[in-house]
Structure formats: C-alpha cells, structure tokens
Design an enzyme around this catalytic site. Sequence first.
Site, mmCIF file in Angstrom:
data_model
loop_
_atom_site.group_PDB
_atom_site.id
_atom_site.type_symbol
_atom_site.label_atom_id
_atom_site.label_comp_id
_atom_site.label_asym_id
_atom_site.label_seq_id
_atom_site.Cartn_x
_atom_site.Cartn_y
_atom_site.Cartn_z
ATOM 1 N N LYS A 1 -13.791 47.317 20.611
ATOM 2 C CA LYS A 1 -15.122 47.854 20.921
ATOM 3 C C LYS A 1 -15.231 49.309 20.490
ATOM 4 O O LYS A 1 -16.312 49.804 20.252
ATOM 5 C CB LYS A 1 -15.404 47.742 22.413
ATOM 6 C CG LYS A 1 -14.426 48.540 23.248
ATOM 7 C CD LYS A 1 -14.820 48.638 24.690
ATOM 8 C CE LYS A 1 -13.802 49.444 25.460
ATOM 9 N NZ LYS A 1 -12.629 48.647 25.830
ATOM 10 N N LYS B 1 -7.110 45.630 14.709
ATOM 11 C CA LYS B 1 -7.571 44.654 15.701
ATOM 12 C C LYS B 1 -9.076 44.818 15.958
ATOM 13 O O LYS B 1 -9.617 45.931 15.867
ATOM 14 C CB LYS B 1 -6.784 44.774 17.009
ATOM 15 C CG LYS B 1 -7.099 45.995 17.835
ATOM 16 C CD LYS B 1 -6.633 45.820 19.296
ATOM 17 C CE LYS B 1 -7.266 46.918 20.155
ATOM 18 N NZ LYS B 1 -7.351 46.668 21.556
ATOM 19 N N LYS C 1 -5.598 57.185 21.309
ATOM 20 C CA LYS C 1 -6.881 57.618 21.866
ATOM 21 C C LYS C 1 -7.010 59.126 21.976
ATOM 22 O O LYS C 1 -8.123 59.642 22.078
ATOM 23 C CB LYS C 1 -7.121 56.952 23.236
ATOM 24 C CG LYS C 1 -7.329 55.446 23.096
ATOM 25 C CD LYS C 1 -8.002 54.799 24.285
ATOM 26 C CE LYS C 1 -8.256 53.321 23.974
ATOM 27 N NZ LYS C 1 -8.842 52.554 25.029
HETATM 28 P P1 ATP Z 1 -10.386 49.199 22.877
HETATM 29 O O1 ATP Z 1 -11.487 49.078 21.896
HETATM 30 O O2 ATP Z 1 -10.439 50.449 23.707
HETATM 31 O O3 ATP Z 1 -9.042 48.911 22.306
HETATM 32 P P2 ATP Z 1 -10.638 46.563 23.755
HETATM 33 O O4 ATP Z 1 -11.723 46.109 22.890
HETATM 34 O O5 ATP Z 1 -9.216 46.291 23.404
HETATM 35 O O6 ATP Z 1 -10.712 48.097 23.966
HETATM 36 P P3 ATP Z 1 -10.188 46.134 26.588
HETATM 37 O O7 ATP Z 1 -11.154 46.230 27.673
HETATM 38 O O8 ATP Z 1 -9.240 47.253 26.495
HETATM 39 O O9 ATP Z 1 -10.969 45.988 25.204
HETATM 40 O O10 ATP Z 1 -9.385 44.762 26.660
HETATM 41 C C1 ATP Z 1 -9.625 43.690 27.542
HETATM 42 C C2 ATP Z 1 -8.642 42.587 27.229
HETATM 43 O O11 ATP Z 1 -8.901 42.061 25.924
HETATM 44 C C3 ATP Z 1 -7.184 43.029 27.217
HETATM 45 O O12 ATP Z 1 -6.382 42.053 27.839
HETATM 46 C C4 ATP Z 1 -6.840 43.143 25.761
HETATM 47 O O13 ATP Z 1 -5.481 42.905 25.524
HETATM 48 C C5 ATP Z 1 -7.700 42.041 25.155
HETATM 49 N N1 ATP Z 1 -8.052 42.326 23.764
HETATM 50 C C6 ATP Z 1 -8.758 43.391 23.321
HETATM 51 N N2 ATP Z 1 -8.918 43.362 21.991
HETATM 52 C C7 ATP Z 1 -8.300 42.219 21.569
HETATM 53 C C8 ATP Z 1 -8.132 41.606 20.283
HETATM 54 N N3 ATP Z 1 -8.629 42.145 19.179
HETATM 55 N N4 ATP Z 1 -7.447 40.442 20.234
HETATM 56 C C9 ATP Z 1 -6.956 39.866 21.349
HETATM 57 N N5 ATP Z 1 -7.075 40.392 22.582
HETATM 58 C C10 ATP Z 1 -7.737 41.560 22.707
#
Ligand code: ATP
Length: 325
Positions: free
Chosen positions: A195, A192, A111
């Site tokens: 968002k 992965k 990040k």
């Molecule tokens: P960022 O885009 O900043 O990586 P994010 O989309 O991962 O954010 P978070 O709010 O950080 O969203 O995550 C909330 C939960 O969702 C966490 O427990 C995270 O491990 C899970 N998570 C996020 N993305 C995935 C994914 N692609 N697959 C499975 N679990 C996920």
Amino acid sequence: MATVFSGVQPSGDFHLGNYLGAFRNWVAAQHDNDAYFCVVDLHALTLEIDPAELRRRTLESAVLLLAVGLDPEVVTLFVQSHVPEHTRLAWLLECTASYGELSRMTQFKEKSAGSESVRAGLFTYPVLMAADILLYQVDEVPVGDDQRQHLELTRDLAIRFNRRYGETFRVPRASIPAVGARVMDLQHPESKMSKSVDSPLGTVRILDEPAVIERKIKRAVTDPGTTVEHDRERKPGVSNLLELLSAATGVPPAEVAARYHAYGPLKQDVADAVVAMLSPVRQRAAELQSDLGEVERILAAGAARAHEVASATYARAAEAVGLLP
Ligand code: ATP
Ligand code: LTN
C-alpha cells in the site's frame, strides 16, 4: 484448540497481497482455533497520518475484515488502542529488547531511509507488535513473509523475559502460507505489492471493480521471451501471475505453468479467477458500509473480550518484573 493472533495496519485500502498473504488464512483459521484479529491503529501513528483519516480508515479496515469473511460470532475482532494493555506491556518489553536488535530490523531501515526526522515509535514498532501477540498467549501468528523477522524478535523477547522473570509468555510461531506469502507488484514484479508504494496499476485493491482488476492484470509486466515458466529469478512477472492463479485455484504453480503456452490466455484466466475471488467480498463490504453502527458494536464487544485475556497476562508480567499490584 490453538490460539491464533494477527494484526493489520488500518490502511483501509487493502490489496491482493494482504488478502492472499494474510486475510484468507485468518478466515480459514477462525473455526478451529481461538482467534484474535486486531486493527493496529497505534502502529499507524509511527508515520504521518491525518487524525480524521485515521478514524475513517480504522473503521473501514474493520469493514473489510468482516467482508473477507471473519465471523464476529467466532473470532475476537478489535482495535488495538481500545485495549490499553498493549502499550503497557510494550513498555515492559522495551525494557527487555536491546537497541542493537531493534536497529537490525529491515522494515525499520526501509521505512526510515531518507527521512530526516524518524519517530521514536517507528524504531520501537516491533516491540509493540510483540506485546500485541504475547498478551494473548498465542501459538500461531498467520502473516505474510515480510513479517518473519518481527516474529523472530517476538520469540526472542518472550524467551528472554521468561528466563529473566519466570515463565510468563507462551512462545508463538509464525505461520506463513506456501503460496501467496509474497504477492508481487504487477508493474514491478521485483517488489512486493504494497500500500505504501505509489503503483496504482501494479496494485490490485480488494474493492477494485471487476473491469479495473481485469485491466490491471492484462497490463501486468511480463518477461522477455514467450515461454510460460515458473521461475522467480528469471521470470518474475510471469511467475507472479502463475502464483496468483495457483493461490486462487489451489493447483501448484509449476502445474499451472504447464497448461499455458502464451501470456494472453494466462492473463485472462488470472483476471477471471481474481475477479471471482473478490466479487463476494466487494458485495459484503457494501452491505456493511451501510450499517457502520453495527461494525462499531462488533468492535466494542471484541475489545471487551480481548481485554479480559490481555489484563490477566499483563498483571502476571507486571508482577514478575516487580511492579506493586
Ligand atoms: P506496507 O505497504 O507498509 O508494507 P502492507 O501492504 O504490507 O504494508 P500490512 O498492513 O503491513 O500491509 O500487512 C497486513 C498483512 O498482509 C501482513 O500479514 C503482511 O505480511 C501481509 N502482506 C502485505 N503485503 C503482502 C504481499 N505483497 N504479499 C503477501 N502478503 C502480504
Ligand atoms: N507489523 C504488521 C502488523 C502487526 C501485526 C501485529 C501482525 C502489528 N501487530 C501482531 C501480526 C501480529 C504489519 O505491518 N503487517
């Protein structure tokens, strides 16, 4: 009863990865455990965010967590900044963590890469996360695979604090689902679903209309060749689709693969399964959006419950390090 805690950033625009990797397991855990779920608005300040947007997204995040099925009668659902002990304990833990171990956090490296001014809060982000968890004397933290390293740090800090100052925190463990822990982007299946990546076609939003979900899944990148096999290395695109269907149906990915001989029918079934899974969530979200006052009341009651537990733990920790009562 075990104590379960997890948190989510207030993006308010959750995707299928959040649902399968995290929320679904939170809902499953709520009845047999003492469960706390938190919208971590303070963590959102580590990157640039417009204040009005932050307010809107925090509330919208709570709406979605209720819509996926968290029951405010049995879980404690609250907003991080409503319970001041989170930042107070974070300071005690910042004085427990070392600069070196925080420098090794891969999410910080990702990040902060490429930006010229990195907020100090982005660097100490995992310490605030450790405080979130340790305040509630937690046994299990249900998260997706990307949070593994942060959970290791949380454990290290708890163990170090307990050794230095006496038994204060329960040492938590991560609980990561067998399927759905790492949902990949439909257009870039080597990354992965996230968002923060601009991939509108690659990301299925929880609130996407059924037709939109279907279009995104049908356009998902598949791999050269036509065989349907579960092999993340050689066939990341198809494997991601198989895992989605597996997560939605409970059938293991390899067994799902054996049922298909072409990509077309597989995509159709994945689309149908995901639409069926998310439709009730979309309906409940619409109902809740029409009564935001009720959502605010739920959050206020959650904060009051959380505060009782958090203030007791904080008082113990503060006394242990030598702060005057
Ligand atoms: P960022 O885009 O900043 O990586 P994010 O989309 O991962 O954010 P978070 O709010 O950080 O969203 O995550 C909330 C939960 O969702 C966490 O427990 C995270 O491990 C899970 N998570 C996020 N993305 C995935 C994914 N692609 N697959 C499975 N679990 C996920
Ligand atoms: N860092 C997590 C969000 C988060 C969290 C937590 C998760 C903040 N505090 C405590 C579990 C427990 C993320 O980015 N998904």
